[in-house]
Design a protein around this motif. Structure first.
Motif, PDB file in Angstrom:
ATOM      1  N   ARG A  83      -9.919  28.054 -27.091  1.00 23.92           N
ATOM      2  CA  ARG A  83     -10.168  27.182 -25.948  1.00 23.92           C
ATOM      3  C   ARG A  83      -8.826  26.756 -25.349  1.00 23.92           C
ATOM      4  N   GLN A 113      -2.116  23.244 -31.885  1.00 21.51           N
ATOM      5  CA  GLN A 113      -0.985  22.341 -31.705  1.00 21.51           C
ATOM      6  C   GLN A 113      -1.488  20.966 -31.288  1.00 21.51           C
ATOM      7  N   THR A 114      -0.765  19.967 -31.674  1.00 16.01           N
ATOM      8  CA  THR A 114      -1.124  18.614 -31.270  1.00 16.01           C
ATOM      9  C   THR A 114      -1.165  18.544 -29.749  1.00 16.01           C
ATOM     10  N   GLY A 115      -2.214  17.883 -29.278  1.00 14.19           N
ATOM     11  CA  GLY A 115      -2.341  17.662 -27.854  1.00 14.19           C
ATOM     12  C   GLY A 115      -3.056  18.785 -27.129  1.00 14.19           C
ATOM     13  N   THR A 116      -3.562  19.771 -27.857  1.00  9.39           N
ATOM     14  CA  THR A 116      -4.232  20.875 -27.179  1.00  9.39           C
ATOM     15  C   THR A 116      -5.742  20.652 -27.045  1.00  9.39           C
ATOM     16  N   GLY A 117      -6.257  19.569 -27.618  1.00  8.06           N
ATOM     17  CA  GLY A 117      -7.686  19.251 -27.410  1.00  8.06           C
ATOM     18  C   GLY A 117      -8.581  19.432 -28.613  1.00  8.06           C
ATOM     19  N   LYS A 118      -8.029  19.402 -29.837  1.00  6.14           N
ATOM     20  CA  LYS A 118      -8.890  19.527 -31.043  1.00  6.14           C
ATOM     21  C   LYS A 118      -9.856  18.339 -31.115  1.00  6.14           C
ATOM     22  N   THR A 119      -9.233  17.158 -30.995  1.00  6.53           N
ATOM     23  CA  THR A 119     -10.067  15.956 -31.111  1.00  6.53           C
ATOM     24  C   THR A 119     -11.013  15.862 -29.930  1.00  6.53           C
ATOM     25  N   TYR A 120     -10.502  16.263 -28.764  1.00  4.41           N
ATOM     26  CA  TYR A 120     -11.353  16.249 -27.565  1.00  4.41           C
ATOM     27  C   TYR A 120     -12.556  17.156 -27.784  1.00  4.41           C
ATOM     28  N   ARG A 160      -6.753  24.344 -22.980  1.00  2.00           N
ATOM     29  CA  ARG A 160      -6.798  23.019 -22.357  1.00  2.00           C
ATOM     30  C   ARG A 160      -6.252  23.141 -20.923  1.00  2.00           C
ATOM     31  N   PRO A 161      -6.870  22.398 -20.008  1.00  2.28           N
ATOM     32  CA  PRO A 161      -6.306  22.420 -18.661  1.00  2.28           C
ATOM     33  C   PRO A 161      -4.901  21.774 -18.645  1.00  2.28           C
TER      34      PRO A 161
HETATM   35  P1  ADP Z   1      -5.092  17.076 -30.183  1.00  2.95           P
HETATM   36  O1  ADP Z   1      -6.224  16.389 -30.882  1.00  2.95           O
HETATM   37  O2  ADP Z   1      -5.175  18.520 -30.348  1.00  2.95           O
HETATM   38  O3  ADP Z   1      -3.837  16.481 -30.512  1.00  2.95           O
HETATM   39  P2  ADP Z   1      -6.224  15.806 -27.948  1.00  2.95           P
HETATM   40  O4  ADP Z   1      -7.675  16.162 -28.136  1.00  2.95           O
HETATM   41  O5  ADP Z   1      -5.873  14.459 -28.371  1.00  2.95           O
HETATM   42  O6  ADP Z   1      -5.343  16.845 -28.643  1.00  2.95           O
HETATM   43  O7  ADP Z   1      -5.920  16.021 -26.457  1.00  2.95           O
HETATM   44  C1  ADP Z   1      -4.811  15.602 -25.874  1.00  2.95           C
HETATM   45  C2  ADP Z   1      -5.134  15.174 -24.494  1.00  2.95           C
HETATM   46  O8  ADP Z   1      -5.619  16.231 -23.711  1.00  2.95           O
HETATM   47  C3  ADP Z   1      -6.131  14.132 -24.410  1.00  2.95           C
HETATM   48  O9  ADP Z   1      -5.787  13.155 -23.497  1.00  2.95           O
HETATM   49  C4  ADP Z   1      -7.353  14.858 -23.976  1.00  2.95           C
HETATM   50  O10 ADP Z   1      -8.187  14.041 -23.209  1.00  2.95           O
HETATM   51  C5  ADP Z   1      -6.852  15.963 -23.151  1.00  2.95           C
HETATM   52  N1  ADP Z   1      -7.582  17.155 -23.174  1.00  2.95           N
HETATM   53  C6  ADP Z   1      -7.586  18.039 -24.165  1.00  2.95           C
HETATM   54  N2  ADP Z   1      -8.414  19.043 -23.919  1.00  2.95           N
HETATM   55  C7  ADP Z   1      -8.953  18.821 -22.710  1.00  2.95           C
HETATM   56  C8  ADP Z   1      -9.870  19.540 -21.898  1.00  2.95           C
HETATM   57  N3  ADP Z   1     -10.442  20.688 -22.279  1.00  2.95           N
HETATM   58  N4  ADP Z   1     -10.216  18.997 -20.687  1.00  2.95           N
HETATM   59  C9  ADP Z   1      -9.650  17.852 -20.265  1.00  2.95           C
HETATM   60  N5  ADP Z   1      -8.756  17.128 -21.008  1.00  2.95           N
HETATM   61  C10 ADP Z   1      -8.411  17.628 -22.237  1.00  2.95           C
END
Ligand code: ADP
Ligand code: MG
Length: 921
Positions: free
Chosen positions: A77, A157-164, A79-80
């Motif tokens: 997936r 990688q951190t910030g790529t949207g795992k938690t999202y 991330r935008p």
């Molecule tokens: P990770 O958990 O991998 O460190 P996060 O889930 O915290 O990353 O995402 C980092 C940021 O990117 C957050 O602010 C999140 O809202 C945003 N983000 C990640 N994936 C998406 C997505 N597919 N669409 C919109 N925003 C996203």
């Protein structure tokens, strides 16, 4: 490229990573050959790998050891671009180019070279959360609901949207909801809250320590492996039962808050730790042989003996620490120790996946807690779906590349998906115990009810039986009695008729014989005519007989009617008679009292006259000078008792008279000229004779003779009555009885009886004779002098008092006779029977007057003792009276005497047998 999108794409084979990783270029893509090589390679490795989380076909038999091959499914997936990237990378293209319809990702190495990778799913920056869930997670969740373990994991990688992707709660926008929330929604929608259960643990793994996100104090949870099947569990973790979505959301929030707090405290950030959500789904199977239905009735016990089947699926959602950590140990100010720890789990995971991907014989699961926890997810029995998240920024190309490589290796990991189904013996045993207890209780109740019912029926039956027996016995007895009476009655009648007919026949035969004799002599040849005549004669006779029978019957009916009428009248009369009797008794008492007084007065008068006589004589003999003194003495004599002798004051007047006047004087007066004097004198004597103490004196003084003479010489009935009474009193003594007899007493009494009208006179005479009847020595004489005849003659009067005395006499006589016959001094028929007493006895045997009946019953019994009387008694019908007495007599001794006599007489026994009369003992 003929690969289609949609469901078919899920089955797309992976396995070309190495070649593609190494050399595949955008220009030399030869998908056909590549694909086939992928296929053949894949077939070589493991057969029919399941779709990403798909595996609807893998519902193998429960508990079967052989699982179904199911490769780890991997989606990528993108991330935008975020705000920063939009600015910073504005002049640069993304480092990746996605071809989602081909499930391909092109990684730009530089401006002219790209590497192409295939994934099970390629999700662009535009992919909605819903689609991501459906593609990545839904099949796994469905597998969990079907009883398979499932893992959904995000790597990147951190910030790529795992938690999202995984943990977004979507509180502001429902479209943002991540996989955890959506998975729980699906699970809750599917399970039944009555039969199934969902429980959740939420953990954080940081520096090889498992912490409980639902209970921060619980910060070092042990991982326990089952030595038998290798199952991993965390018994120390908090397990929260989930019953609705809201509570799950609150639980996630709580976990997130705790995670934040823990990280603040440890001065870490969430990207350094792994978050692990575990959802245990336990489902009972309803419709398999109706097994697990708790509502099974007792009648289905046999079925229920099979334990219910439960399926336990475990969904593990893992939000991994940022993948950049692997290569950045020591950076960002971490201690070496910390860096090692942080990276340990992730690098161990990578090593394990590498080993699995290369089919290595050793997979180092035990190297880290993460790999221990995820043992089932990679190379185990779970369906595993991995999302690798990447960012678009070319600045992070290195991280992105390593992430992609991780995903590519993971795609090679083959699991053997197994259904987690087992028999729930515990719940079966629990249920059976409950059923058993219910059955035992029910049985006890039924048994009690049964015993009660039996008891009730038994009692009822006993009552009914005894009732029926009683009724039956009564009915039988009545019937028998009635029948016997009827029978005896008819036998009697028949015998009467028979003897009558016999006599008649004899007479007719005689007449006929004479006639026939004449016919024969006058007419030698007997023609048929006289025979016919004879027949018609007989017919006439028969008719006459029938007529007379009818007439007799009519007469009987008439008499019966009269009898009932009479009985009615008698019944009403009886009460009147009773009343009159009472009155009469009172009157008699009154009269007797008055008579007593009169007698006293008379005796005083008598004494006066005696004294007067004497005085006169004295005067004549001694001259007048002595007169006054004599009179005085006489007067004093007369007065003395009343006035001067207190000792004699209470004696009756007659007794005083007896003492004062002297017996001789009184007796002499019995022969006085004056009738009145005689009457008074006899009364005085009778009164004296009533006292036993006086009797001997009276007799010795010739009183008895005088009394007997009175019967002979006077006509006066009062004198007769009183004299007879006195004689009766004297006749109680045996010596006197002989004297009476010797002096012709029977004759005198008989003639008195013959002439008397007054029942009381007759009573006295009968009483006297009755007393004589009780003397054994006088039997013959008494009878020969007409004593019995006299007794029987007196019954003409009909007064019960007289009849009672007659009956007493007869009974006395019969008693003496039976005594004599047992002593052998008497033979032949009873003199009573010879004098015709029997018919009177039989006639009066049923009398209502108890005094009469008692004597008669005794007389009958005494007579029956002598076998010589038996024939006569049978003939006269006395036997029936005996039978009756033996049954009905109220006095037990008489009843048994009658019975004894009946059963000891051969004549009676023969008769009774002949008539079939049953004499019960
Ligand atoms: P990770 O958990 O991998 O460190 P996060 O889930 O915290 O990353 O995402 C980092 C940021 O990117 C957050 O602010 C999140 O809202 C945003 N983000 C990640 N994936 C998406 C997505 N597919 N669409 C919109 N925003 C996203
Ligand atoms: Mg995160």
């Amino acid at each position: 490229m003929s690969t289609t999108s949609g469901a078919g794409a899920l089955n797309y084979r992976n396995g070309t990573q190495r070649s593609s990783l190494r050399t595949q270029s955008s220009t030399s893509t030869s998908s056909g050959g590549q694909k086939s090589s992928v296929k053949s390679k894949s077939v070589l490795r493991k057969s029919s790998p399941a779709a990403l989380g798909g595996g609807g076909s893998s519902k193998s038999g429960s508990g079967g050891d052989a699982g179904v091959p199911g490769r780890v499914r991997v989606a990528v997936r993108l991330r935008p671009r975020n705000g920063e990237e939009l600015i910073a990378d504005a002049d640069f293209a993304d480092c990746v180019e996605l071809q989602p319809e081909l499930k391909r990702l092109k990684l730009r190495k530089n401006n002219w070279d790209t590497d192409t990778f295939e994934f099970d799913e390629v999700l662009t920056e535009y992919a909605s959360q819903k689609r991501v869930y459906e593609v990545v997670a839904k099949p796994v969740v469905e597998g969990v609901l079907d009883g398979y373990n499932g893992t959904i994991m995000a790597y990147g990688q951190t910030g790529t949207g795992k938690t999202y992707t995984l943990g977004q709660l979507g509180e502001e926008d429902v479209a943002d909801r991540g996989i955890m929330v959506r998975a729980m929604e699906d699970i809750l929608a599917e399970v039944s809250l009555e039969m199934d259960s969902i429980s959740v643990s939420y953990l954080q793994l940081y520096m090889e320590t498992v912490q409980d996100l639902l209970d921060p104090s619980n910060d070092n949870i042990a991982i326990v492996e089952d030595p038998k099947n290798g199952d991993v569990s965390l018994p120390g973790a908090t397990l929260v039962e989930i019953r609705d979505q809201q509570s799950f959301l609150e639980l996630l929030q709580l976990g997130e808050a705790h995670r934040f707090a823990a990280n603040t405290k440890l001065n870490t950030e969430s990207s350094r730790s792994h978050a692990i959500l575990m959802v245990n789904v336990r489902r009972s199977l309803k419709t398999r042989d109706g097994l697990s239905s708790e509502s099974n009735g007792n009648s289905h016990m046999t079925k229920s003996l099979k334990p219910p089947v439960v399926r336990k699926g475990k969904l593990v959602v893992v939000d991994l620490a940022g993948s950049e950590r692997i290569n950045k140990s020591g950076s960002e100010g971490h201690t070496l120790e910390e860096a090692k720890s942080i990276n340990l789990s992730l690098s161990a995971l990578g090593k394990c996946i590498n080993a699995l991907a290369e089919n290595s014989s050793h997979v180092p699961f035990r190297d880290s807690k993460l790999t221990r926890l995820l043992r089932d997810s990679f190379g185990g029995t779970a369906r595993t779906s991995l999302v690798i998240t990447i960012g678009p920024s070319p600045r992070h190309r290195g991280e992105t590349t390593s992430t992609i490589m991780f995903g590519q290796r993971a795609m090679k990991v083959e699991n053997m998906v197994k259904l987690k189904e087992e028999f729930d013996y515990k719940s079966l045993s629990r249920r059976l115990e409950v059923q058993l207890d219910n059955l035992i209780e029910e049985n006890e109740r039924q048994q009690k009810a049964f015993v009660d019912e039996i008891e009730r029926i038994t009692v009822e039956a006993h009552n009914q039986i005894s009732e029926a027996e009683k009724r039956y016995a009564n009915a039988l007895e009545d019937e028998k009695q009635r029948y016997q009476n009827d029978y005896m009655e008819s036998i009697k009648k028949l015998e009467e008729n028979w003897s009558k007919n016999q006599k008649k026949l004899a007479a007719e035969r005689l007449a006929l014989g004479e006639k026939n004799g004449l016919d024969i002599t006058s007419n030698g040849n007997r023609s048929i005519a006289p025979a016919l005549e004879e027949v018609s004669e007989l017919k006439k006779l028969l008719q006459k007989e029938a007529q007379s029978k009818m007439a007799a019957e009519e007469e009987v009916n008439r008499l019966k009617h009269q009898l009932t009428e009479f009985k009615k009248v008698e019944a009403s009369g009886n009460s009147e008679i009773m009343r009159l009797h009472k009155m009469l008794e009172n009157e008699t008492q009154q009269k007797e009292k008055l008579e007593g007084e009169i007698a006293t007065l008379h005796s005083q008068l008598l004494q006066l006259s005696l004294t007067a006589d004497e005085t006169r004589r004295n005067l004549e003999q001694h001259g007048s000078e002595k007169t006054s003194s004599a009179r005085d003495s006489l007067m004093s004599q007369l007065r003395l008792p009343q006035i001067q002798d207190p000792g004699n004051a209470e004696k009756p007047p007659v007794a005083r008279l007896f003492e004062q006047v002297g017996l001789q004087k009184i007796l002499s007066l019995l022969e006085a000229e004056d009738a009145d004097v005689r009457i008074h004198a006899v009364k005085v004597v009778a009164n004296l004779a009533a006292e036993e103490a006086n009797q001997q004196q009276i007799v010795e003084a010739g009183g008895l003779t005088s009394l007997l003479m009175l019967l002979k010489n006077t006509e006066d009935e009062t004198i007769h009555r009183v004299a007879a009474g006195a004689i009766a009193n004297l006749a109680m003594n045996e010596t006197n009885q002989e004297l009476i007899m010797d002096q012709g007493g029977i004759g005198l009494l008989s003639s008195t009886a013959a002439n008397a009208e007054d029942p009381q006179t007759l009573r006295m005479v009968a009483g006297a004779i009755a007393n004589l009847c009780g003397n054994d020595k006088l039997q013959t004489k008494l009878r020969s002098e007409g004593g019995i005849a006299a007794l029987l003659g007196m019954v003409r009067c009909g007064h019960p008092d007289v009849l009672a005395q007659v009956a007493r006499g007869i009974a006395n006589f019969a008693k003496c006779e039976s005594r004599a016959s047992t002593q052998g001094t008497k033979r032949g028929k009873s003199l009573l029977i010879e004098d015709g007493a029997l018919s009177w006895i039989v006639q009066n045997a049923k009398t209502e007057t108890a005094a009469i009946r008692r004597h008669i019953e005794l007389a009958l019994c005494h007579l029956a003792q002598h076998e010589g009387n038996a024939k006569e008694m049978v003939k006269e019908g006395a036997i029936w009276e005996l039978v009756r007495i033996s049954r009905d007599c109220s006095r037990e001794d008489i009843r048994s005497l009658a019975h004894r006599t009946l059963t000891s007489s051969p004549t009676f026994l023969t008769e009774l047998r002949r008539l079939r009369v049953d004499i019960r003992s």
